[in-house]
Design a protein around this motif. Structure first.
Motif, PDB file in Angstrom:
ATOM      1  N   GLN A 263      27.592  57.428  35.520  1.00  0.00           N
ATOM      2  CA  GLN A 263      28.985  57.476  35.939  1.00  0.00           C
ATOM      3  C   GLN A 263      29.122  56.737  37.269  1.00  0.00           C
ATOM      4  O   GLN A 263      28.331  56.952  38.190  1.00  0.00           O
ATOM      5  N   VAL A 264      30.126  55.872  37.344  1.00  0.00           N
ATOM      6  CA  VAL A 264      30.353  55.058  38.542  1.00  0.00           C
ATOM      7  C   VAL A 264      31.833  55.113  38.892  1.00  0.00           C
ATOM      8  O   VAL A 264      32.685  54.772  38.060  1.00  0.00           O
ATOM      9  N   SER A 265      32.140  55.535  40.101  1.00  0.00           N
ATOM     10  CA  SER A 265      33.514  55.455  40.588  1.00  0.00           C
ATOM     11  C   SER A 265      33.695  54.144  41.337  1.00  0.00           C
ATOM     12  O   SER A 265      32.825  53.748  42.129  1.00  0.00           O
ATOM     13  N   VAL A 266      34.829  53.494  41.104  1.00  0.00           N
ATOM     14  CA  VAL A 266      35.065  52.181  41.695  1.00  0.00           C
ATOM     15  C   VAL A 266      36.268  52.269  42.634  1.00  0.00           C
ATOM     16  O   VAL A 266      37.327  52.786  42.263  1.00  0.00           O
ATOM     17  N   PHE A 267      36.084  51.747  43.840  1.00  0.00           N
ATOM     18  CA  PHE A 267      37.116  51.774  44.866  1.00  0.00           C
ATOM     19  C   PHE A 267      37.393  50.367  45.371  1.00  0.00           C
ATOM     20  O   PHE A 267      36.543  49.475  45.266  1.00  0.00           O
ATOM     21  N   ALA A 268      38.573  50.178  45.940  1.00  0.00           N
ATOM     22  CA  ALA A 268      38.939  48.937  46.616  1.00  0.00           C
ATOM     23  C   ALA A 268      38.975  49.195  48.116  1.00  0.00           C
ATOM     24  O   ALA A 268      39.685  50.092  48.576  1.00  0.00           O
ATOM     25  N   ASP A 269      38.217  48.413  48.869  1.00  0.00           N
ATOM     26  CA  ASP A 269      38.217  48.532  50.327  1.00  0.00           C
ATOM     27  C   ASP A 269      39.369  47.698  50.873  1.00  0.00           C
ATOM     28  O   ASP A 269      39.245  46.487  51.060  1.00  0.00           O
ATOM     29  N   ARG A 270      40.478  48.341  51.134  1.00  0.00           N
ATOM     30  CA  ARG A 270      41.686  47.619  51.550  1.00  0.00           C
ATOM     31  C   ARG A 270      41.617  47.105  52.979  1.00  0.00           C
ATOM     32  O   ARG A 270      42.435  46.263  53.359  1.00  0.00           O
ATOM     33  N   ASP A 271      40.671  47.585  53.763  1.00  0.00           N
ATOM     34  CA  ASP A 271      40.564  47.143  55.145  1.00  0.00           C
ATOM     35  C   ASP A 271      39.398  46.181  55.369  1.00  0.00           C
ATOM     36  O   ASP A 271      39.025  45.909  56.515  1.00  0.00           O
ATOM     37  N   THR A 272      38.835  45.662  54.289  1.00  0.00           N
ATOM     38  CA  THR A 272      37.686  44.779  54.473  1.00  0.00           C
ATOM     39  C   THR A 272      38.059  43.551  55.299  1.00  0.00           C
ATOM     40  O   THR A 272      39.092  42.911  55.056  1.00  0.00           O
ATOM     41  N   PRO A 273      37.227  43.203  56.295  1.00  0.00           N
ATOM     42  CA  PRO A 273      37.487  41.981  57.060  1.00  0.00           C
ATOM     43  C   PRO A 273      37.010  40.735  56.328  1.00  0.00           C
ATOM     44  O   PRO A 273      37.349  39.607  56.735  1.00  0.00           O
ATOM     45  N   VAL A 274      36.240  40.916  55.265  1.00  0.00           N
ATOM     46  CA  VAL A 274      35.725  39.770  54.518  1.00  0.00           C
ATOM     47  C   VAL A 274      36.895  39.001  53.900  1.00  0.00           C
ATOM     48  O   VAL A 274      37.812  39.595  53.327  1.00  0.00           O
ATOM     49  N   GLY A 275      36.866  37.702  54.025  1.00  0.00           N
ATOM     50  CA  GLY A 275      37.953  36.876  53.507  1.00  0.00           C
ATOM     51  C   GLY A 275      39.050  36.613  54.514  1.00  0.00           C
ATOM     52  O   GLY A 275      39.960  35.818  54.255  1.00  0.00           O
ATOM     53  N   HIS A 276      39.016  37.331  55.665  1.00  0.00           N
ATOM     54  CA  HIS A 276      39.958  37.086  56.769  1.00  0.00           C
ATOM     55  C   HIS A 276      41.423  37.176  56.332  1.00  0.00           C
ATOM     56  O   HIS A 276      42.282  36.492  56.867  1.00  0.00           O
ATOM     57  N   GLY A 277      41.703  38.035  55.338  1.00  0.00           N
ATOM     58  CA  GLY A 277      43.087  38.290  54.933  1.00  0.00           C
ATOM     59  C   GLY A 277      43.725  37.202  54.097  1.00  0.00           C
ATOM     60  O   GLY A 277      44.914  37.304  53.756  1.00  0.00           O
ATOM     61  N   LEU A 278      42.967  36.173  53.725  1.00  0.00           N
ATOM     62  CA  LEU A 278      43.540  35.061  52.967  1.00  0.00           C
ATOM     63  C   LEU A 278      44.132  35.530  51.640  1.00  0.00           C
ATOM     64  O   LEU A 278      43.494  36.242  50.872  1.00  0.00           O
ATOM     65  N   GLY A 279      45.407  35.145  51.385  1.00  0.00           N
ATOM     66  CA  GLY A 279      46.045  35.425  50.105  1.00  0.00           C
ATOM     67  C   GLY A 279      46.621  36.817  49.965  1.00  0.00           C
ATOM     68  O   GLY A 279      47.114  37.170  48.899  1.00  0.00           O
ATOM     69  N   ARG A 280      46.594  37.612  51.052  1.00  0.00           N
ATOM     70  CA  ARG A 280      47.009  39.008  50.936  1.00  0.00           C
ATOM     71  C   ARG A 280      48.266  39.337  51.727  1.00  0.00           C
ATOM     72  O   ARG A 280      48.744  40.468  51.681  1.00  0.00           O
ATOM     73  N   ARG A 281      48.821  38.352  52.441  1.00  0.00           N
ATOM     74  CA  ARG A 281      49.960  38.672  53.296  1.00  0.00           C
ATOM     75  C   ARG A 281      51.175  39.096  52.489  1.00  0.00           C
ATOM     76  O   ARG A 281      51.841  40.082  52.808  1.00  0.00           O
ATOM     77  N   THR A 282      51.508  38.352  51.440  1.00  0.00           N
ATOM     78  CA  THR A 282      52.687  38.679  50.635  1.00  0.00           C
ATOM     79  C   THR A 282      52.359  39.644  49.500  1.00  0.00           C
ATOM     80  O   THR A 282      53.254  40.321  49.004  1.00  0.00           O
ATOM     81  N   MET A 283      51.083  39.692  49.082  1.00  0.00           N
ATOM     82  CA  MET A 283      50.689  40.568  47.983  1.00  0.00           C
ATOM     83  C   MET A 283      49.397  41.303  48.353  1.00  0.00           C
ATOM     84  O   MET A 283      48.315  40.982  47.856  1.00  0.00           O
ATOM     85  N   PRO A 284      49.479  42.309  49.236  1.00  0.00           N
ATOM     86  CA  PRO A 284      48.270  43.042  49.622  1.00  0.00           C
ATOM     87  C   PRO A 284      47.593  43.736  48.451  1.00  0.00           C
ATOM     88  O   PRO A 284      46.389  44.014  48.497  1.00  0.00           O
ATOM     89  N   GLU A 285      48.368  43.977  47.397  1.00  0.00           N
ATOM     90  CA  GLU A 285      47.779  44.623  46.218  1.00  0.00           C
ATOM     91  C   GLU A 285      46.764  43.742  45.504  1.00  0.00           C
ATOM     92  O   GLU A 285      46.058  44.199  44.593  1.00  0.00           O
ATOM     93  N   MET A 286      46.675  42.476  45.897  1.00  0.00           N
ATOM     94  CA  MET A 286      45.664  41.602  45.303  1.00  0.00           C
ATOM     95  C   MET A 286      44.252  42.132  45.528  1.00  0.00           C
ATOM     96  O   MET A 286      43.338  41.826  44.760  1.00  0.00           O
ATOM     97  N   ILE A 287      44.068  42.930  46.583  1.00  0.00           N
ATOM     98  CA  ILE A 287      42.768  43.582  46.793  1.00  0.00           C
ATOM     99  C   ILE A 287      42.429  44.462  45.590  1.00  0.00           C
ATOM    100  O   ILE A 287      41.319  44.422  45.044  1.00  0.00           O
ATOM    101  N   ASP A 288      43.394  45.279  45.153  1.00  0.00           N
ATOM    102  CA  ASP A 288      43.166  46.161  44.013  1.00  0.00           C
ATOM    103  C   ASP A 288      42.935  45.349  42.742  1.00  0.00           C
ATOM    104  O   ASP A 288      42.056  45.672  41.929  1.00  0.00           O
ATOM    105  N   TYR A 289      43.749  44.296  42.556  1.00  0.00           N
ATOM    106  CA  TYR A 289      43.604  43.474  41.356  1.00  0.00           C
ATOM    107  C   TYR A 289      42.227  42.808  41.308  1.00  0.00           C
ATOM    108  O   TYR A 289      41.645  42.638  40.223  1.00  0.00           O
ATOM    109  N   SER A 290      41.713  42.444  42.467  1.00  0.00           N
ATOM    110  CA  SER A 290      40.385  41.837  42.508  1.00  0.00           C
ATOM    111  C   SER A 290      39.326  42.811  42.003  1.00  0.00           C
ATOM    112  O   SER A 290      38.388  42.422  41.290  1.00  0.00           O
ATOM    113  N   VAL A 291      39.474  44.073  42.362  1.00  0.00           N
ATOM    114  CA  VAL A 291      38.523  45.081  41.893  1.00  0.00           C
ATOM    115  C   VAL A 291      38.626  45.258  40.381  1.00  0.00           C
ATOM    116  O   VAL A 291      37.614  45.441  39.687  1.00  0.00           O
ATOM    117  N   VAL A 292      39.834  45.164  39.853  1.00  0.00           N
ATOM    118  CA  VAL A 292      40.010  45.258  38.399  1.00  0.00           C
ATOM    119  C   VAL A 292      39.271  44.125  37.696  1.00  0.00           C
ATOM    120  O   VAL A 292      38.661  44.324  36.651  1.00  0.00           O
TER     121      VAL A 292
END
Length: 219
Positions: free
Chosen positions: A114-143
């Motif tokens: 069993q594995v639980s999967v989480f999205a780290d919404r505060d990750t500094p990796v990527g320097h916020g690129l592509g997330r300003r208008t759609m921060p939910e892209m972090i969650d979609y990336s995990v999907v």
């Protein structure tokens, strides 16, 4: 900025590969019935490494995989599912409620992994690129990482079931993860009891898969 990697000639995928890929997509299932045999040695680490090759917004790589091995935590996850499932069942009435009660919606009792999967919404990796208008892209990336894992597991004959009938906040507390991590899903992995090329919910008569044309608009 210096380029860190050299371009290489593209891999050529032939008709045989494309046919195999189509078959993999056709036979990928949300598995709820598992044998209790353990996974082959090293299989989980190998599959998680493949999952981490998924695309992510701004190269943020926000996926966090929590392998749940502690028996007490597993019991707590099972109890949380039972409560959330009962609450979900109350949303239905009549024949649909009876149908819901008959469905098997999780493989928590038998899946060896069993594995639980989480999205780290505060990750500094990527320097916020592509997330300003759609921060939910972090969650979609995990999907995308989960889907990559799903296909890789199926290619090895390993089944995966995605349990979503769980309270996100309680899962985060139960597994003691940082508050910035958002729960995406709880995965069960193991050898399926049986294989099928159609979804279990479709076979059970819950609903039917719709043709692709119904989801496509042209403007």
């Amino acid at each position: 900025m210096a380029r860190r990697g050299a371009l290489t000639p593209p891999v050529q995928f032939d008709d045989g590969f494309r046919a195999s890929l189509a078959a993999l997509l056709e036979w990928r299932r949300d598995v709820r019935r598992f044998r209790r045999d353990p996974l082959p040695e090293g299989a989980l680490d190998r599959l998680l490494a493949v999952a981490c090759r998924a695309p992510s917004v701004g190269l943020s790589q926000p996926w966090r995989f929590v392998v749940v091995e502690d028996p007490e935590r597993r019991v707590a996850v099972r109890a949380l599912f039972a409560r959330c499932n009962a609450e979900a069942a109350a949303d239905y009435a009549g024949e649909r409620a009876r149908h819901y009660a008959a469905l098997k919606l999780a493989g928590l009792d038998d899946a060896p992994v069993q594995v639980s999967v989480f999205a780290d919404r505060d990750t500094p990796v990527g320097h916020g690129l592509g997330r300003r208008t759609m921060p939910e892209m972090i969650d979609y990336s995990v999907v995308t990482a989960i889907h990559t894992l799903w296909l890789a597991a199926r290619a090895e004959g390993i089944g995966l079931g995605w349990v979503s009938i769980l309270a996100p906040g309680e899962m985060a507390r139960l597994l003691d993860v940082p508050p910035s991590w958002r729960f995406i899903g709880h995965l069960c992995l193991g050898t399926p009891e049986a294989e099928a090329d159609t979804p279990e919910l479709e076979r059970a008569g819950w609903d039917d898969r719709r043709p692709a044309a119904e989801a496509i608009l042209r403007r």
